[in-house]
Design a protein around this motif. Structure first.
Motif, PDB file in Angstrom:
ATOM      1  N   ASN A  93       5.326  23.239 -10.415  1.00 39.63           N
ATOM      2  CA  ASN A  93       5.410  24.249 -11.457  1.00 39.63           C
ATOM      3  C   ASN A  93       4.594  24.082 -12.473  1.00 39.63           C
ATOM      4  O   ASN A  93       4.800  23.016 -13.201  1.00 39.63           O
ATOM      5  CB  ASN A  93       6.683  24.491 -11.607  1.00 39.63           C
ATOM      6  N   LYS A  94       3.727  24.998 -12.713  1.00 45.88           N
ATOM      7  CA  LYS A  94       3.042  24.764 -13.946  1.00 45.88           C
ATOM      8  C   LYS A  94       3.449  24.526 -15.272  1.00 45.88           C
ATOM      9  O   LYS A  94       2.995  24.092 -16.166  1.00 45.88           O
ATOM     10  CB  LYS A  94       1.743  26.017 -14.144  1.00 45.88           C
ATOM     11  N   ALA A  95       4.677  25.082 -15.353  1.00 41.83           N
ATOM     12  CA  ALA A  95       5.496  24.888 -16.681  1.00 41.83           C
ATOM     13  C   ALA A  95       6.153  23.456 -16.642  1.00 41.83           C
ATOM     14  O   ALA A  95       6.769  23.272 -17.710  1.00 41.83           O
ATOM     15  CB  ALA A  95       6.385  25.944 -17.081  1.00 41.83           C
ATOM     16  N   ALA A  96       6.433  23.037 -15.579  1.00 40.71           N
ATOM     17  CA  ALA A  96       7.116  21.534 -15.445  1.00 40.71           C
ATOM     18  C   ALA A  96       6.339  20.573 -16.237  1.00 40.71           C
ATOM     19  O   ALA A  96       5.272  20.636 -16.304  1.00 40.71           O
ATOM     20  CB  ALA A  96       7.543  21.335 -14.045  1.00 40.71           C
ATOM     21  N   VAL A  97       7.193  19.487 -16.821  1.00 42.75           N
ATOM     22  CA  VAL A  97       6.350  18.428 -17.565  1.00 42.75           C
ATOM     23  C   VAL A  97       6.677  17.103 -16.779  1.00 42.75           C
ATOM     24  O   VAL A  97       7.661  16.761 -16.366  1.00 42.75           O
ATOM     25  CB  VAL A  97       6.893  18.390 -18.929  1.00 42.75           C
ATOM     26  N   ALA A  98       5.486  16.525 -16.593  1.00 38.45           N
ATOM     27  CA  ALA A  98       5.427  15.213 -15.759  1.00 38.45           C
ATOM     28  C   ALA A  98       6.098  14.261 -16.571  1.00 38.45           C
ATOM     29  O   ALA A  98       5.949  14.023 -17.665  1.00 38.45           O
ATOM     30  CB  ALA A  98       4.146  14.894 -15.103  1.00 38.45           C
ATOM     31  N   SER A  99       6.433  13.101 -15.688  1.00 29.79           N
ATOM     32  CA  SER A  99       6.993  12.179 -16.590  1.00 29.79           C
ATOM     33  C   SER A  99       5.787  11.376 -17.429  1.00 29.79           C
ATOM     34  O   SER A  99       4.742  11.308 -16.989  1.00 29.79           O
ATOM     35  CB  SER A  99       7.586  10.891 -15.637  1.00 29.79           C
ATOM     36  N   GLU A 100       6.106  10.841 -18.579  1.00 34.38           N
ATOM     37  CA  GLU A 100       5.398  10.148 -19.246  1.00 34.38           C
ATOM     38  C   GLU A 100       4.588   8.905 -18.537  1.00 34.38           C
ATOM     39  O   GLU A 100       3.421   8.369 -18.884  1.00 34.38           O
ATOM     40  CB  GLU A 100       5.685   9.647 -20.733  1.00 34.38           C
ATOM     41  N   HIS A 101       5.406   8.446 -17.400  1.00 37.69           N
ATOM     42  CA  HIS A 101       4.863   7.464 -16.655  1.00 37.69           C
ATOM     43  C   HIS A 101       3.892   7.648 -15.547  1.00 37.69           C
ATOM     44  O   HIS A 101       3.587   7.023 -14.568  1.00 37.69           O
ATOM     45  CB  HIS A 101       6.176   6.552 -16.218  1.00 37.69           C
ATOM     46  N   ALA A 102       3.765   9.162 -15.378  1.00 38.91           N
ATOM     47  CA  ALA A 102       3.143   9.439 -14.104  1.00 38.91           C
ATOM     48  C   ALA A 102       1.780   8.919 -14.288  1.00 38.91           C
ATOM     49  O   ALA A 102       1.005   8.875 -15.248  1.00 38.91           O
ATOM     50  CB  ALA A 102       3.305  11.015 -13.933  1.00 38.91           C
ATOM     51  N   ILE A 140       0.942  -1.271  -0.191  1.00 32.62           N
ATOM     52  CA  ILE A 140       0.001  -0.065  -0.036  1.00 32.62           C
ATOM     53  C   ILE A 140       0.721   1.143   0.088  1.00 32.62           C
ATOM     54  O   ILE A 140       1.608   1.514   0.771  1.00 32.62           O
ATOM     55  CB  ILE A 140      -1.055   0.075   1.247  1.00 32.62           C
ATOM     56  N   VAL A 141       0.831   2.026  -1.360  1.00 31.59           N
ATOM     57  CA  VAL A 141       1.765   3.031  -1.388  1.00 31.59           C
ATOM     58  C   VAL A 141       1.168   4.237  -2.275  1.00 31.59           C
ATOM     59  O   VAL A 141       0.257   3.845  -2.585  1.00 31.59           O
ATOM     60  CB  VAL A 141       3.219   2.506  -2.092  1.00 31.59           C
ATOM     61  N   PHE A 142       1.895   5.200  -2.429  1.00 29.30           N
ATOM     62  CA  PHE A 142       1.529   6.133  -3.457  1.00 29.30           C
ATOM     63  C   PHE A 142       1.675   5.511  -4.818  1.00 29.30           C
ATOM     64  O   PHE A 142       2.620   4.895  -5.155  1.00 29.30           O
ATOM     65  CB  PHE A 142       2.213   7.403  -3.504  1.00 29.30           C
ATOM     66  N   MET A 143       0.698   5.693  -5.835  1.00 28.03           N
ATOM     67  CA  MET A 143       0.946   5.063  -6.957  1.00 28.03           C
ATOM     68  C   MET A 143       2.185   5.201  -7.706  1.00 28.03           C
ATOM     69  O   MET A 143       2.577   4.454  -8.311  1.00 28.03           O
ATOM     70  CB  MET A 143      -0.339   5.552  -7.917  1.00 28.03           C
ATOM     71  N   HIS A 144       2.696   6.509  -7.473  1.00 28.06           N
ATOM     72  CA  HIS A 144       3.796   6.962  -8.463  1.00 28.06           C
ATOM     73  C   HIS A 144       5.036   5.696  -7.882  1.00 28.06           C
ATOM     74  O   HIS A 144       5.862   5.696  -8.665  1.00 28.06           O
ATOM     75  CB  HIS A 144       4.254   8.351  -8.513  1.00 28.06           C
ATOM     76  N   ASP A 145       5.204   5.526  -6.722  1.00 27.30           N
ATOM     77  CA  ASP A 145       5.996   4.703  -6.297  1.00 27.30           C
ATOM     78  C   ASP A 145       5.881   3.219  -6.745  1.00 27.30           C
ATOM     79  O   ASP A 145       6.841   2.624  -7.088  1.00 27.30           O
ATOM     80  CB  ASP A 145       6.054   4.672  -4.649  1.00 27.30           C
ATOM     81  N   ALA A 146       4.670   2.779  -6.930  1.00 26.65           N
ATOM     82  CA  ALA A 146       4.521   1.583  -7.706  1.00 26.65           C
ATOM     83  C   ALA A 146       4.877   1.687  -9.014  1.00 26.65           C
ATOM     84  O   ALA A 146       5.399   0.554  -9.608  1.00 26.65           O
ATOM     85  CB  ALA A 146       2.901   1.264  -7.523  1.00 26.65           C
ATOM     86  N   VAL A 147       4.571   2.602  -9.658  1.00 32.43           N
ATOM     87  CA  VAL A 147       4.815   2.720 -11.256  1.00 32.43           C
ATOM     88  C   VAL A 147       6.316   2.641 -11.271  1.00 32.43           C
ATOM     89  O   VAL A 147       7.015   2.220 -12.164  1.00 32.43           O
ATOM     90  CB  VAL A 147       4.237   4.175 -11.742  1.00 32.43           C
ATOM     91  N   ALA A 148       7.169   3.430 -10.344  1.00 34.13           N
ATOM     92  CA  ALA A 148       8.796   3.302 -10.401  1.00 34.13           C
ATOM     93  C   ALA A 148       9.050   1.922 -10.421  1.00 34.13           C
ATOM     94  O   ALA A 148      10.101   1.754 -11.161  1.00 34.13           O
ATOM     95  CB  ALA A 148       9.039   4.067  -9.038  1.00 34.13           C
ATOM     96  N   GLN A 149       8.433   1.074  -9.627  1.00 34.53           N
ATOM     97  CA  GLN A 149       8.852  -0.377  -9.780  1.00 34.53           C
ATOM     98  C   GLN A 149       8.565  -0.972 -10.975  1.00 34.53           C
ATOM     99  O   GLN A 149       9.561  -1.663 -11.427  1.00 34.53           O
ATOM    100  CB  GLN A 149       8.145  -1.340  -8.395  1.00 34.53           C
ATOM    101  N   MET A 183      13.364  15.999 -12.451  1.00 34.14           N
ATOM    102  CA  MET A 183      12.983  14.941 -11.399  1.00 34.14           C
ATOM    103  C   MET A 183      12.726  13.463 -12.070  1.00 34.14           C
ATOM    104  O   MET A 183      13.046  12.516 -11.482  1.00 34.14           O
ATOM    105  CB  MET A 183      11.753  15.446 -10.806  1.00 34.14           C
ATOM    106  N   PRO A 184      12.108  13.458 -13.450  1.00 32.15           N
ATOM    107  CA  PRO A 184      11.957  12.188 -13.979  1.00 32.15           C
ATOM    108  C   PRO A 184      13.092  11.277 -14.115  1.00 32.15           C
ATOM    109  O   PRO A 184      13.337  10.141 -13.964  1.00 32.15           O
ATOM    110  CB  PRO A 184      11.103  12.520 -15.218  1.00 32.15           C
TER     111      PRO A 184
END
Length: 341
Positions: free
Chosen positions: A293-302, A222-231, A282-283
């Motif tokens: 930051n509104k101008a930052a781009v999240a990872s495609e895996h987020a 049981i974790v934050f979803m992004h930590d599961a995605v990282a695996q 960060m990715p």
């Protein structure tokens, strides 16, 4: 204490960090250690006149350290980790009021975190709570995919689940507060007592349960979803789930510590790390949260939070000192569990 000075956010010429006469910054980082190390490396590259002393602690541990040092603060800045303990630190007067010149660049949820705290903390990333399970273990044991919180009570999952201890882990406290808001407090603790029968281990770190699942040491974390995605991105057989009933989310936060020994250097880092150009890095460190930051781009895996049923998480109430202490005390009394790394 209220900081009103505006720090420059541009980089400086590259020189060896910790050169003679270099200033220092004492940083607690409550994100994954790879992300923490990435931030330190990039900051020292951009600001070679400031050397960073970084320690990685879970959110609850970070709050406890800052509170314990209140009479003689050793930390300048606390970056990352769930927002609830940052809000508690703000309410306890352990952190500094500061409005960055970059505040207008941030998403509304990051600004709202600042406003809730009286500008004693600010949002730096966001992510939703869920879980990750090892598909190979589930297939080998004939276990059904758990799509909802209720499914985690399936007796077939006895000994298969790991989650963190909410005293040390902001992730686990978010889970606790989420269940209380979804079900009601008494009902949530009844649920947790039943869940306890399936929990093999309570860890200190919030991301440790899904890392254990990735290694095959547990079926589900049981974790934050992004930590599961990282695996999953690292090649482990982890599938990420958002609970069908709804789920809470975090606003990972950052706070300047009241009375820290290096306040000017702390402000430089604070303004620097809110920039889109920094958050875009960060990715590369396996960060799959949504940047503030509104101008930052999240990872495609987020994870796409637009596809997740989010509750209206009450950060003000569940980040308050009294509410948080009461819930943790009740968890200790009724659930307990020995936390390990």
């Amino acid at each position: 204490m209220k900081i009103t000075t505006t720090a420059a956010v541009a980089g400086t010429a590259l020189l060896p960090a910790f050169a003679a006469g270099a200033a220092e910054l004492n940083l607690i980082c409550s994100a994954d250690v790879v992300i923490c190390e990435k931030l330190v490396t990039e900051f020292e590259r951009a600001h070679s006149d400031i050397g960073v002393n970084m320690v990685r602690l879970s959110s609850g541990e970070a709050y406890a350290k800052i509170r314990a040092e209140a009479r003689n603060p050793q930390t300048d800045l606390w970056w990352g980790g769930t927002g609830d303990p940052h809000l508690q630190a703000a309410a306890d007067g352990l952190t500094v009021e500061y409005q960055s010149p970059r505040l207008s660049e941030l998403h509304d949820w990051a600004v709202a975190q600042a406003e809730t705290s009286g500008h004693r903390t600010v949002g730096v990333y966001s992510g939703a709570l869920g879980w990750g399970y090892n598909t190979r273990i589930f297939e080998a044991k004939g276990l059904e995919e758990p799509a909802c919180w209720a499914d985690l009570l399936n007796p077939d999952l006895q000994g298969e689940i790991q989650m963190a201890d909410p005293n040390s882990s902001g992730t686990a406290y978010t889970a606790l507060a989420t269940l209380v808001q979804l079900m009601g407090e008494d009902e949530a603790f009844d649920y947790l007592k039943q869940l306890n029968a399936n929990v093999a281990q309570y860890t200190k770190s919030g991301s440790a349960p899904v890392r254990a699942a990735g290694r095959g040491e547990a079926g589900l974390g049981i974790v934050f979803m992004h930590d599961a995605v990282a695996q999953t991105v690292e090649g482990f057989p982890i599938r990420t789930i958002a609970p069908c009933e709804g789920t809470g989310y975090e606003v990972g936060s950052m706070s300047l510590v009241e009375g820290g020994p290096n306040p000017d250097e702390a402000v430089v880092f604070y303004d620097w790390v809110l920039g889109a150009e920094v958050q875009d890095l960060m990715p590369e460190a396996g960060s799959y949260q949504l940047p503030s930051n509104k101008a930052a781009v999240a990872s495609e895996h987020a994870p796409d939070l637009g596809q997740v049923k989010l509750i209206d998480y009450d950060f003000a109430e569940y980040g308050s000192s009294d509410r948080r202490r009461a819930l943790l005390a009740r968890w200790d009394s009724e659930i307990g569990g020995r936390a390990t790394d």
